[in-house]
Write a protein that holds these residues in place. Structure first.
Motif, PDB file in Angstrom:
ATOM      1  N   TYR A 283      64.316 -32.639  -4.578  1.00 52.90           N
ATOM      2  CA  TYR A 283      65.529 -33.446  -5.034  1.00 52.90           C
ATOM      3  C   TYR A 283      65.648 -34.876  -5.239  1.00 52.90           C
ATOM      4  O   TYR A 283      66.302 -35.090  -6.095  1.00 52.90           O
ATOM      5  CB  TYR A 283      66.863 -32.950  -3.762  1.00 52.90           C
ATOM      6  N   ALA A 284      64.842 -35.449  -4.283  1.00 47.41           N
ATOM      7  CA  ALA A 284      64.514 -36.868  -4.772  1.00 47.41           C
ATOM      8  C   ALA A 284      63.774 -37.264  -5.652  1.00 47.41           C
ATOM      9  O   ALA A 284      63.742 -38.523  -6.292  1.00 47.41           O
ATOM     10  CB  ALA A 284      64.189 -37.620  -3.274  1.00 47.41           C
ATOM     11  N   THR A 285      62.912 -36.235  -6.286  1.00 52.25           N
ATOM     12  CA  THR A 285      61.925 -36.739  -7.171  1.00 52.25           C
ATOM     13  C   THR A 285      62.054 -35.919  -8.526  1.00 52.25           C
ATOM     14  O   THR A 285      61.221 -36.174  -9.528  1.00 52.25           O
ATOM     15  CB  THR A 285      60.346 -36.706  -6.615  1.00 52.25           C
ATOM     16  N   ALA A 286      62.592 -34.949  -8.306  1.00 58.47           N
ATOM     17  CA  ALA A 286      62.761 -33.898  -9.325  1.00 58.47           C
ATOM     18  C   ALA A 286      61.286 -33.282  -9.724  1.00 58.47           C
ATOM     19  O   ALA A 286      61.121 -33.009 -11.197  1.00 58.47           O
ATOM     20  CB  ALA A 286      63.464 -34.473 -10.949  1.00 58.47           C
TER      21      ALA A 286
ATOM     22  N   VAL B  51      61.284 -48.332   1.994  1.00 56.74           N
ATOM     23  CA  VAL B  51      61.677 -47.276   3.195  1.00 56.74           C
ATOM     24  C   VAL B  51      62.445 -47.674   4.031  1.00 56.74           C
ATOM     25  O   VAL B  51      63.186 -46.827   4.187  1.00 56.74           O
ATOM     26  CB  VAL B  51      59.991 -46.943   3.745  1.00 56.74           C
ATOM     27  N   GLN B  52      62.388 -48.909   4.790  1.00 58.11           N
ATOM     28  CA  GLN B  52      63.441 -49.199   5.554  1.00 58.11           C
ATOM     29  C   GLN B  52      64.975 -49.014   5.001  1.00 58.11           C
ATOM     30  O   GLN B  52      65.883 -48.431   5.708  1.00 58.11           O
ATOM     31  CB  GLN B  52      63.356 -50.736   6.199  1.00 58.11           C
ATOM     32  N   VAL B  53      65.019 -49.420   3.855  1.00 59.68           N
ATOM     33  CA  VAL B  53      66.573 -49.274   3.211  1.00 59.68           C
ATOM     34  C   VAL B  53      66.779 -47.924   2.904  1.00 59.68           C
ATOM     35  O   VAL B  53      68.003 -47.246   3.086  1.00 59.68           O
ATOM     36  CB  VAL B  53      66.634 -50.020   1.817  1.00 59.68           C
ATOM     37  N   GLY B  54      65.893 -46.990   2.482  1.00 65.72           N
ATOM     38  CA  GLY B  54      65.982 -45.735   2.006  1.00 65.72           C
ATOM     39  C   GLY B  54      66.551 -44.898   3.556  1.00 65.72           C
ATOM     40  O   GLY B  54      66.876 -43.822   3.297  1.00 65.72           O
ATOM     41  N   ILE B  55      65.886 -45.171   4.646  1.00 61.90           N
ATOM     42  CA  ILE B  55      66.386 -44.541   5.845  1.00 61.90           C
ATOM     43  C   ILE B  55      67.391 -44.781   6.626  1.00 61.90           C
ATOM     44  O   ILE B  55      67.936 -44.424   7.577  1.00 61.90           O
ATOM     45  CB  ILE B  55      65.059 -44.194   6.773  1.00 61.90           C
ATOM     46  N   SER B  56      67.812 -46.212   6.369  1.00 61.32           N
ATOM     47  CA  SER B  56      68.752 -47.096   7.422  1.00 61.32           C
ATOM     48  C   SER B  56      70.106 -46.007   7.751  1.00 61.32           C
ATOM     49  O   SER B  56      70.513 -46.209   8.829  1.00 61.32           O
ATOM     50  CB  SER B  56      68.982 -48.369   6.801  1.00 61.32           C
TER      51      SER B  56
ATOM     52  N   VAL C 196      54.454 -44.534   6.578  1.00 61.05           N
ATOM     53  CA  VAL C 196      53.736 -45.414   5.443  1.00 61.05           C
ATOM     54  C   VAL C 196      54.282 -44.926   4.096  1.00 61.05           C
ATOM     55  O   VAL C 196      53.239 -43.659   3.876  1.00 61.05           O
ATOM     56  CB  VAL C 196      52.090 -45.319   5.730  1.00 61.05           C
ATOM     57  N   GLY C 197      55.023 -45.450   3.412  1.00 59.74           N
ATOM     58  CA  GLY C 197      55.321 -44.800   2.222  1.00 59.74           C
ATOM     59  C   GLY C 197      54.630 -45.235   0.973  1.00 59.74           C
ATOM     60  O   GLY C 197      54.599 -44.735  -0.164  1.00 59.74           O
ATOM     61  N   GLN C 198      53.978 -46.587   1.263  1.00 61.63           N
ATOM     62  CA  GLN C 198      53.535 -47.134   0.153  1.00 61.63           C
ATOM     63  C   GLN C 198      52.056 -47.930   0.269  1.00 61.63           C
ATOM     64  O   GLN C 198      51.165 -47.898  -0.672  1.00 61.63           O
ATOM     65  CB  GLN C 198      54.449 -48.256  -0.511  1.00 61.63           C
ATOM     66  N   SER C 199      51.961 -48.416   1.437  1.00 63.59           N
ATOM     67  CA  SER C 199      50.679 -49.271   1.568  1.00 63.59           C
ATOM     68  C   SER C 199      49.531 -48.595   2.221  1.00 63.59           C
ATOM     69  O   SER C 199      49.301 -47.904   3.322  1.00 63.59           O
ATOM     70  CB  SER C 199      50.872 -50.390   2.590  1.00 63.59           C
ATOM     71  N   GLN C 200      48.166 -48.505   1.435  1.00 62.94           N
ATOM     72  CA  GLN C 200      46.993 -47.863   1.524  1.00 62.94           C
ATOM     73  C   GLN C 200      46.591 -48.513   2.940  1.00 62.94           C
ATOM     74  O   GLN C 200      45.821 -47.978   3.740  1.00 62.94           O
ATOM     75  CB  GLN C 200      46.188 -47.866   0.398  1.00 62.94           C
ATOM     76  N   THR C 201      46.535 -49.999   2.868  1.00 66.06           N
ATOM     77  CA  THR C 201      45.819 -50.776   4.053  1.00 66.06           C
ATOM     78  C   THR C 201      46.599 -50.494   5.141  1.00 66.06           C
ATOM     79  O   THR C 201      45.838 -50.415   6.230  1.00 66.06           O
ATOM     80  CB  THR C 201      45.750 -52.082   3.598  1.00 66.06           C
ATOM     81  N   ALA C 202      47.960 -50.108   5.018  1.00 65.15           N
ATOM     82  CA  ALA C 202      48.632 -50.020   6.364  1.00 65.15           C
ATOM     83  C   ALA C 202      48.139 -48.866   7.203  1.00 65.15           C
ATOM     84  O   ALA C 202      47.904 -48.564   8.346  1.00 65.15           O
ATOM     85  CB  ALA C 202      50.043 -49.898   6.182  1.00 65.15           C
ATOM     86  N   LEU C 203      48.095 -47.554   6.270  1.00 62.45           N
ATOM     87  CA  LEU C 203      47.405 -46.410   6.883  1.00 62.45           C
ATOM     88  C   LEU C 203      46.235 -46.557   7.375  1.00 62.45           C
ATOM     89  O   LEU C 203      45.747 -46.033   8.697  1.00 62.45           O
ATOM     90  CB  LEU C 203      47.374 -45.229   5.796  1.00 62.45           C
ATOM     91  N   THR C 204      45.163 -47.244   6.762  1.00 61.09           N
ATOM     92  CA  THR C 204      43.910 -47.468   7.345  1.00 61.09           C
ATOM     93  C   THR C 204      43.919 -48.155   8.588  1.00 61.09           C
ATOM     94  O   THR C 204      43.382 -47.764   9.562  1.00 61.09           O
ATOM     95  CB  THR C 204      43.070 -48.351   6.217  1.00 61.09           C
ATOM     96  N   ALA C 205      44.846 -49.220   8.603  1.00 61.00           N
ATOM     97  CA  ALA C 205      45.161 -49.952  10.019  1.00 61.00           C
ATOM     98  C   ALA C 205      45.398 -49.046  11.277  1.00 61.00           C
ATOM     99  O   ALA C 205      44.888 -49.069  12.269  1.00 61.00           O
ATOM    100  CB  ALA C 205      45.910 -51.111   9.673  1.00 61.00           C
ATOM    101  N   LEU C 206      46.278 -48.163  10.769  1.00 67.60           N
ATOM    102  CA  LEU C 206      46.925 -47.242  11.875  1.00 67.60           C
ATOM    103  C   LEU C 206      45.635 -46.416  12.324  1.00 67.60           C
ATOM    104  O   LEU C 206      45.611 -46.167  13.472  1.00 67.60           O
ATOM    105  CB  LEU C 206      48.027 -46.446  11.223  1.00 67.60           C
TER     106      LEU C 206
ATOM    107  N   ASN D 162      54.855 -41.724  -2.729  1.00 64.80           N
ATOM    108  CA  ASN D 162      55.717 -43.067  -2.960  1.00 64.80           C
ATOM    109  C   ASN D 162      56.584 -43.250  -1.686  1.00 64.80           C
ATOM    110  O   ASN D 162      56.742 -42.354  -0.882  1.00 64.80           O
ATOM    111  CB  ASN D 162      56.265 -43.305  -4.166  1.00 64.80           C
ATOM    112  N   ALA D 163      57.074 -44.596  -1.817  1.00 58.56           N
ATOM    113  CA  ALA D 163      58.278 -44.729  -0.572  1.00 58.56           C
ATOM    114  C   ALA D 163      59.675 -43.835  -0.828  1.00 58.56           C
ATOM    115  O   ALA D 163      60.191 -43.606   0.345  1.00 58.56           O
ATOM    116  CB  ALA D 163      58.762 -46.217  -0.772  1.00 58.56           C
ATOM    117  N   VAL D 164      59.862 -43.390  -1.841  1.00 60.14           N
ATOM    118  CA  VAL D 164      60.910 -42.497  -1.875  1.00 60.14           C
ATOM    119  C   VAL D 164      60.785 -41.347  -1.509  1.00 60.14           C
ATOM    120  O   VAL D 164      61.566 -40.486  -0.848  1.00 60.14           O
ATOM    121  CB  VAL D 164      61.353 -42.375  -3.528  1.00 60.14           C
ATOM    122  N   VAL D 165      59.393 -40.815  -1.640  1.00 60.44           N
ATOM    123  CA  VAL D 165      58.935 -39.649  -0.820  1.00 60.44           C
ATOM    124  C   VAL D 165      59.204 -39.587   0.603  1.00 60.44           C
ATOM    125  O   VAL D 165      59.707 -38.782   1.374  1.00 60.44           O
ATOM    126  CB  VAL D 165      57.737 -39.090  -1.459  1.00 60.44           C
TER     127      VAL D 165
END
Length: 209
Positions: free
Chosen positions: A36-39, A74-79, A125-135, A182-185
């Motif tokens: 629904y969010a991405t079509a 992401v924060q805006v999308g879920i708040s 983690v909706g967008q940052s590859q480096t954030a996922l690697t750090a986790l 992406n962050a929308v997903v």
């Protein structure tokens, strides 16, 4: 999420085009939210749920577990849904103050800082590859044990390896196969999970809406 007549009509189209499927009702709720969010109906075959991911995520939301996201989008999308249900604390890695560094990106340092502060949190983690690697580095070092990781960054450079590491880790997670995401997903997955958790644990199933 508050559904209107046009939303219901769109969801009916999605249901009709997907047809028969083998997803559980909870998994299907997440999948149709993303479509629904991405079509983009290709997500039907791209979303990966680890065992007990939805149960663990819903229970963590109900326990008001801290949520850590990688970027403001992401924060805006879920708040809205978060604040109108369980009101979990939400922190953004990109906006977290850290000492100046050159070895990692700002988002990676931010999520590492927050992960050490909230080692059993929900990480999105909706967008940052480096954030996922750090986790993943922290998980494999057994420094953190998240209640749930939702990882949907677009796959180009090393994110595929990070996603593979996530799928091999004994941590509840929801991720996307292939390059898409992406962050929308990520926000759509969270909103669907919040609704499922509120139905299971919330005091007011209507949310007062």
């Amino acid at each position: 999420m508050e559904w209107h007549v046009t939303d219901a009509q769109s969801l009916a189209i999605i249901d009709s085009e997907i047809g028969d499927h083998v997803f559980s009702p909870a998994e299907y709720e997440i999948i149709r939210r993303v479509i629904y969010a991405t079509a983009d109906f290709e997500y039907k075959s791209l979303i990966w749920f680890s065992e007990h991911a939805l149960q663990s995520g819903a229970a963590a939301l109900a326990a008001r577990t801290t949520i850590v996201v990688d970027v403001p989008l992401v924060q805006v999308g879920i708040s809205y849904d978060i604040q109108n249900t369980f009101a979990n604390p939400v922190y953004c890695s990109f906006e977290t103050a850290t000492r100046p560094q050159t070895e990692k990106t700002r988002v990676a340092w931010g999520i590492e800082t927050l992960a050490r502060r909230y080692p059993e949190g929900i990480f999105i983690v909706g967008q940052s590859q480096t954030a996922l690697t750090a986790l993943m580095d922290l998980i494999e070092a057994e420094e953190i044990r998240p209640a749930l990781i939702i990882a949907t960054p677009v796959r180009f450079l090393n994110v595929d390896a990070a996603k593979q590491r996530l799928q091999e880790a004994l941590v509840p997670h929801i991720t996307i196969e292939g390059r898409k995401g992406n962050a929308v997903v990520a926000a759509a997955i969270v909103d669907g999970l919040v609704d499922l958790a509120w139905q299971a644990y919330g005091q007011d199933s209507s949310r007062g809406r």
